[in-house]
Motif scaffolding. Structure first.
Motif: not given
Length: 283
Positions: A269-279, A216-220
């Motif tokens: 916004p992309l980071a928030y979407c990833y952290l909410r719906w993927v992470a 998740h950190v690397l995706v960010l």
């Protein structure tokens, strides 16, 4: 020779202004981020309003005038939506009202659709997108400390990407990335920025983001390094269409809010979407 010396003095003066602004602005931003709550909300709202003013100015210079007052109200509601639930339905009602009023405005018929499109665009970019910063810092899910480090970490990765992209581009840049929009940006700088964001992600994971899994950190880091530059180019495209160098002059040495936070506007916004719906970090 005189012109060259004058240019060198001007460049040195600009650099000094950039450094001084950063020395004052970064601690204030980090302090507001640490306090969170309405302090950070106030800072983000101020950024959004300033960004909207700049956006509407650029659109107007590009021949795309907007209903600025109505757009500012709409953008203000959208940026507040993550922390004030009634703001989103009010924004929907206000947006429908803008549409309903459009046929009764005294503007040329051929201009009316352009004004409406520019009005909604100026409210979405940057206000609605900057609202995701409030979601990252204040939405339930992670602990308060974790939310602080996540949001600050995103800023650090973007700053690292910007710094490495600039340094590598100056030293090794040969292949233009988007010459019509920003001749100074190169593919070498893009790769340098991507590596800078990933390096910052690794350092953050080993220090303050230990609660978040490595992938998740690397995706960010990838989001900051790969999506930040297109955000920068999108703002450059708007300035190019308007025929100006900077979006504003609010930040001495940096230009306007859009100049300084163009990458953050699209990455957050992309980071928030990833952290909410993927992470699954946010509720």
């Amino acid at each position: 020779m005189k012109n060259r010396r004058r240019a060198e003095r001007s460049a040195a003066s600009d650099l000094l202004l950039r450094v001084l602004t950063a020395l004052v602005g970064i601690p204030l931003l980090v302090g507001a981020l640490w306090l969170g709550g309405w302090v950070f909300t106030g800072v983000v709202v101020a950024m959004a309003v300033a960004g909207m003013i700049e956006s509407y100015r650029l659109l107007g210079l590009a021949g795309l005038p907007a209903y600025r007052a109505g757009g500012l109200v709409l953008g203000l509601l959208l940026v507040l939506a993550p922390v004030w639930p009634p703001a989103f339905p009010l924004a929907v009602v206000w947006g429908v009202g803008l549409l309903a009023r459009a046929p009764f405005r005294r503007v040329p018929l051929s201009e009316a659709p352009v004004r409406l499109a520019a009005t909604f665009f100026g409210a979405l970019y940057p206000a609605a997108l900057l609202g995701s910063l409030l979601a990252l810092r204040l939405h339930p899910g992670p602990e308060d400390r974790q939310a602080f480090w996540l949001t600050l970490g995103l800023l650090v990765m973007i700053w690292a990407a910007d710094t490495l992209a600039y340094a590598v581009g100056r030293l090794m840049g040969k292949r233009p990335l988007a010459p019509r929009v920003s001749p100074g940006k190169t593919w070498e700088g893009f790769v340098g920025g991507l590596l800078g964001a990933l390096l910052a992600a690794v350092v953050l994971r080993l220090s303050v983001l230990d609660f978040l899994a490595w992938p998740h950190v690397l995706v960010l880091g990838l989001l900051c390094g790969a999506i930040g530059p297109p955000g920068d180019l999108a703002e450059s495209l708007l300035k190019r269409a308007a025929g100006v160098k900077d979006s504003g002059n609010l930040l001495p040495g940096h230009g306007g809010v859009l100049d300084r936070f163009d990458a953050l506007v699209v990455v957050a916004p992309l980071a928030y979407c990833y952290l909410r719906w993927v992470a699954g970090l946010y509720g």
